[in-house]
Scaffold this active site. Structure first.
Site, PDB file in Angstrom:
ATOM      1  N   ASP B 103     -25.614   1.987 -11.938  1.00 32.24           N
ATOM      2  CA  ASP B 103     -25.419   0.796 -11.119  1.00 32.24           C
ATOM      3  C   ASP B 103     -26.571   0.479 -10.090  1.00 32.24           C
ATOM      4  O   ASP B 103     -26.197   0.788  -9.094  1.00 32.24           O
ATOM      5  CB  ASP B 103     -23.860   0.793 -10.384  1.00 32.24           C
ATOM      6  CG  ASP B 103     -23.399  -0.296 -10.093  1.00 32.24           C
ATOM      7  OD1 ASP B 103     -24.157  -1.471 -10.371  1.00 32.24           O
ATOM      8  OD2 ASP B 103     -22.384  -0.701  -9.518  1.00 32.24           O
ATOM      9  N   GLU B 214     -12.488  -5.108   1.072  1.00 29.44           N
ATOM     10  CA  GLU B 214     -11.339  -4.531   2.059  1.00 29.44           C
ATOM     11  C   GLU B 214     -11.381  -5.415   3.279  1.00 29.44           C
ATOM     12  O   GLU B 214     -12.389  -5.597   3.915  1.00 29.44           O
ATOM     13  CB  GLU B 214     -11.864  -3.007   2.340  1.00 29.44           C
ATOM     14  CG  GLU B 214     -10.729  -2.295   3.357  1.00 29.44           C
ATOM     15  CD  GLU B 214     -10.977  -0.981   3.364  1.00 29.44           C
ATOM     16  OE1 GLU B 214     -11.049  -0.159   2.310  1.00 29.44           O
ATOM     17  OE2 GLU B 214     -11.484  -0.410   4.570  1.00 29.44           O
ATOM     18  N   ASN B 337     -28.009   2.459  -4.354  1.00 30.23           N
ATOM     19  CA  ASN B 337     -28.818   2.970  -5.357  1.00 30.23           C
ATOM     20  C   ASN B 337     -29.941   2.331  -5.681  1.00 30.23           C
ATOM     21  O   ASN B 337     -29.942   1.212  -6.432  1.00 30.23           O
ATOM     22  CB  ASN B 337     -27.726   2.907  -6.706  1.00 30.23           C
ATOM     23  CG  ASN B 337     -26.509   3.701  -6.909  1.00 30.23           C
ATOM     24  OD1 ASN B 337     -26.441   4.681  -6.307  1.00 30.23           O
ATOM     25  ND2 ASN B 337     -25.855   3.518  -7.825  1.00 30.23           N
ATOM     26  N   PRO B 385     -18.281   3.551   3.413  1.00 28.78           N
ATOM     27  CA  PRO B 385     -16.749   3.304   3.255  1.00 28.78           C
ATOM     28  C   PRO B 385     -16.206   4.620   2.859  1.00 28.78           C
ATOM     29  O   PRO B 385     -16.838   5.813   2.472  1.00 28.78           O
ATOM     30  CB  PRO B 385     -16.478   2.492   1.964  1.00 28.78           C
ATOM     31  CG  PRO B 385     -18.056   2.293   1.699  1.00 28.78           C
ATOM     32  CD  PRO B 385     -19.225   3.002   2.375  1.00 28.78           C
ATOM     33  N   MET B 388      -9.293   4.218   0.621  1.00 28.00           N
ATOM     34  CA  MET B 388      -8.449   3.195   0.666  1.00 28.00           C
ATOM     35  C   MET B 388      -7.462   3.168   1.587  1.00 28.00           C
ATOM     36  O   MET B 388      -6.895   2.317   1.878  1.00 28.00           O
ATOM     37  CB  MET B 388      -8.181   2.401  -0.730  1.00 28.00           C
ATOM     38  CG  MET B 388      -7.399   3.075  -1.586  1.00 28.00           C
ATOM     39  SD  MET B 388      -7.015   2.073  -3.172  1.00 28.00           S
ATOM     40  CE  MET B 388      -6.282   3.232  -3.883  1.00 28.00           C
ATOM     41  N   SER B 392     -13.113   3.703   7.067  1.00 26.25           N
ATOM     42  CA  SER B 392     -14.347   3.617   6.806  1.00 26.25           C
ATOM     43  C   SER B 392     -15.213   3.573   8.068  1.00 26.25           C
ATOM     44  O   SER B 392     -14.635   3.646   9.184  1.00 26.25           O
ATOM     45  CB  SER B 392     -14.886   2.308   6.085  1.00 26.25           C
ATOM     46  OG  SER B 392     -14.114   2.432   4.807  1.00 26.25           O
ATOM     47  N   HIS B 411     -23.624   7.837   1.705  1.00 25.46           N
ATOM     48  CA  HIS B 411     -23.121   6.422   1.191  1.00 25.46           C
ATOM     49  C   HIS B 411     -21.447   6.203   1.146  1.00 25.46           C
ATOM     50  O   HIS B 411     -20.964   4.996   0.867  1.00 25.46           O
ATOM     51  CB  HIS B 411     -23.498   6.045   0.066  1.00 25.46           C
ATOM     52  CG  HIS B 411     -22.854   6.573  -1.276  1.00 25.46           C
ATOM     53  ND1 HIS B 411     -22.509   7.801  -1.516  1.00 25.46           N
ATOM     54  CD2 HIS B 411     -22.625   5.884  -2.474  1.00 25.46           C
ATOM     55  CE1 HIS B 411     -21.688   8.097  -2.726  1.00 25.46           C
ATOM     56  NE2 HIS B 411     -21.657   6.772  -3.197  1.00 25.46           N
ATOM     57  N   LYS B 487      -8.762  -4.014  -5.372  1.00 27.41           N
ATOM     58  CA  LYS B 487      -9.418  -3.193  -6.328  1.00 27.41           C
ATOM     59  C   LYS B 487      -9.566  -3.910  -7.569  1.00 27.41           C
ATOM     60  O   LYS B 487      -8.777  -4.626  -8.230  1.00 27.41           O
ATOM     61  CB  LYS B 487      -8.804  -2.041  -6.691  1.00 27.41           C
ATOM     62  CG  LYS B 487      -8.575  -1.268  -5.276  1.00 27.41           C
ATOM     63  CD  LYS B 487      -9.768  -0.596  -4.968  1.00 27.41           C
ATOM     64  CE  LYS B 487     -10.235   0.542  -5.864  1.00 27.41           C
ATOM     65  NZ  LYS B 487     -11.483   1.273  -5.427  1.00 27.41           N
TER      66      LYS B 487
END
Lengths: 153, 488
Positions: B103, B214, B337, B385, B388, B392, B411, B487
């Site tokens: 990604d 979020e 990334n 982060p 959930m 964070s 990260h 999500k």
């Protein structure tokens, strides 16, 4: 597994745990069957097809791939399917008409069938970014071929 | 060519409270030490985890300088560990797509607001619905319309800037985005037709897995000076966006790993893991990858830009005021990334290196010329982060990052449980209902799969942040708590 004997059936597939992601294994009496079973595991990981979705019109896509070696061919095969799943829908099955060594490596030919997503009977499940070379193997033990792969999800 | 591993996990020697070394004689072929930043609890979670082997494997790559590094959130990845950082000399070094990840330019964007928790609390369910509707999410999420080939190429060249002329960006957004939202050298011609096809209708979509929106609030400010510079204050409502380059980026990495795998032997490279497929930085394969990687990175920045624009619209509709009057300005957007050419001090000398950050963020300290002028006096915002259900962090790059991690930090919290194991451990538990009991509204495409992303599946972000601070990589600025999570 065969419930009576505890031995692996002549063809089948399963998923495998990984810290962040997931793996799969397909096995069968020929290399082509092991590849096809691995594809079925990939299809089940990435989509759910309820009874109501099974009668939909399937898209048939030809597959023709080459690689320098057998593991490279497995990487190419799974990732061809990952890309087609993203574009076309739930992977239902694959049929390999040819798989074997070529003049400059390995090649396969065949087809894959997809059911377009409808959000009800055909639903997406996990989004696979890619199949990886990590732990990717194609092995033969006695009369059984096995493909094992880990997917980045 | 690949060389098999030994099977025995590499031994860790303790250097200080949060620094552990894998000595270069632990594995044949290691050109340098591995260094992992972790406290006792994080190290315990790594025992038996293949990520340490991966740190050692990365240390075998040609041209590596300094150490092969593991950030405090390190866990098992592919080729490189997630939370892995490594720098390579321009001359004699390599680039490895596995050191950036599938990604490409997965990253985090944070918006602040002039809203308090009280302003938002009574609207939170409607706000979550509006965000869920405005930003397509879930596996294979698509916009329903396709970009033309010309527009897609423009996105890949211009990045977040592509959205400016379309009314989808505020003037300050680009200057508050790493690289101004566009990495130079993007070459859409090196991106395959399959990648083009996958990306054409995915711009402005969230995707699935650990990607999220979020709505949160600043529970506690820990560094007043930096918080002021970032525009954050206690009680302020925030919006965090986590996503990447979607199918386009995934396909770019898949294609390029295959290309480099075929040419490894020609370049005389012997690798301990085939997923580390790489090419010398001065080779045609490396140039093609860098052009395609930049194109995918720019797609990701445009993606987060459009999502931010759609989210601003959702806030405005629910609260009945223009987004500008809600103060929904951008704090920062960063990649975790990516590979970049940067200047770093190595052995007392300033050199150009290609820094691979996979599941690791840039964390430049105060005064660094690449930190936007707005923040230069305090340092670059670092967005971390957690999970959930907990918290964070916003942090700021610290001086130690330049000496110890090529200006990098963690990260996120990092997984400590497989998706399988999380689903098994939480079978029968309605995670959404549980979070809603704690005052956190959840909207998800697949509620039944939320367990894969539950707090239990992640390391404790407090331990990760604490370690990064003790290692001198960052300083914590603010702790954020979630109010609503969307999500895929």
């Amino acid at each position: 597994m065969d419930a009576m004997t505890g031995r692996q059936a002549i063809r089948g597939h399963e998923t495998l745990p990984h810290t962040a992601d997931v793996g799969l294994r397909g096995w069968g009496s020929t290399m082509a069957v092991a590849f096809e079973e691995a594809a079925l595991a990939l299809g089940e990981l990435t989509a759910e097809v309820a009874e109501a979705g099974r009668g939909g019109h399937m898209l048939d896509e030809r597959i023709e791939l080459a690689a320098g070696d057998l593991v490279g061919l497995a990487y190419a095969f799974l990732n061809e399917l990952v890309g087609l799943i993203d574009l076309y829908g739930a992977l239902r099955d694959t049929h390999l008409s040819e798989i074997g060594p070529s003049d400059d490596g390995w090649r396969l030919r065949g087809s894959a069938r997809f059911l377009p997503y409808d959000g009800v009977g055909v639903r997406r499940r996990a989004e696979v970014k890619s199949a990886t070379y990590h732990g990717l193997t194609v092995d033969r033990l006695d009369a059984e071929w096995t493909m094992t792969a880990y997917l980045d999800v | 060519m690949s060389r098999p591993a030994t099977g025995r996990p590499p031994a860790l020697e303790r250097v200080d409270e949060v620094t552990w070394r894998i000595a270069r004689d632990e594995r044949r072929g290691m050109r340098t030490d591995g260094i992992v930043y972790a406290d006792e609890t994080l190290v315990a979670s790594l025992r038996g985890d293949p990520s340490l082997e991966q740190v050692a494997n990365v240390a075998t790559l040609p041209g590596i300088v300094g150490s092969s590094l593991g950030m405090p959130d390190i866990h098992w990845g592919y080729g490189f560990p997630v939370g892995g950082v490594a720098a390579f000399r321009r001359d004699g070094g390599v680039i490895s797509p596995g050191g950036i990840g599938f990604d490409i330019n997965c990253g985090v964007r944070l918006l602040r607001s002039d809203l308090s928790v009280a302003d938002v609390r009574r609207h939170i369910a409607r706000l979550a619905d509006a965000l869920f509707e405005a930003v397509p999410s879930g596996v294979g999420s698509r916009l329903g319309r396709k970009l033309s080939a010309g527009d897609l190429d423009a996105v890949m060249r211009e990045g977040a800037g592509w959205a400016v002329g379309r009314g989808d960006a505020w003037s300050a957004d680009l200057e508050r985005t790493e690289e101004g939202g566009a990495l130079g050298g993007a070459d859409p011609s090196t991106v395959s037709p399959r990648a083009h096809a996958r990306g054409a209708d995915q711009l402005g979509t969230l995707g699935s897995g650990n990607h999220f929106l979020e709505v949160g609030y600043v529970e506690r400010v820990l560094d007043n000076n930096a918080a002021d510079a970032f525009g954050l204050a206690e009680g302020m409502v925030t919006l965090m966006i986590h996503c990447g380059s979607r199918g386009l980026g995934h396909q770019v990495c898949t294609d390029q790993v295959a290309i480099m795998d075929r040419t490894v032997g020609r370049h005389g490279l012997v690798l301990p893991d085939r997923q580390l497929a790489c090419a010398p930085l001065d080779s045609p394969e490396a140039r093609a990858y860098l052009g395609a990687m930049a194109a995918a990175a720019n797609f990701a920045w445009a993606n987060r830009q459009l999502i931010a624009s759609h989210a601003r619209g959702a806030f405005a509709r629910v609260l009945g005021r223009p987004a500008e009057s809600l103060g929904l300005g951008q704090v920062y957007d960063l990649s975790h990334n990516i590979a970049k050419f940067e200047r770093h001090e190595v052995g007392g000398e300033e050199v150009d290196v290609c820094v691979h950050r996979k599941g690791a963020t840039r964390a430049f300290p105060a005064g660094h010329p690449d930190v936007p002028a707005t923040f230069r006096a305090v340092g670059q915002p670092v967005l971390i982060p957690g999970d959930m259900g907990r918290a964070s962090y916003v942090a700021v790059g610290a001086e130690g990052s330049m000496r110890r991690s090529f200006g990098s930090a963690c990260h996120g919290a990092g997984r400590n449980m497989s998706r399988h194991a999380a689903l098994r451990a939480l079978r029968g538990i309605d995670i959404a209902a549980q979070l809603e009991g704690e005052g956190i509204v959840v909207r998800a495409e697949r509620r039944d799969l939320l367990a894969e992303e539950a707090s239990l599946a992640y390391k404790d972000v407090e331990a990760v942040i604490g370690t990064a601070e003790k290692a001198g990589l960052v300083r914590a600025v603010a702790r954020l708590r979630p109010l609503a999570v969307i999500k895929g």
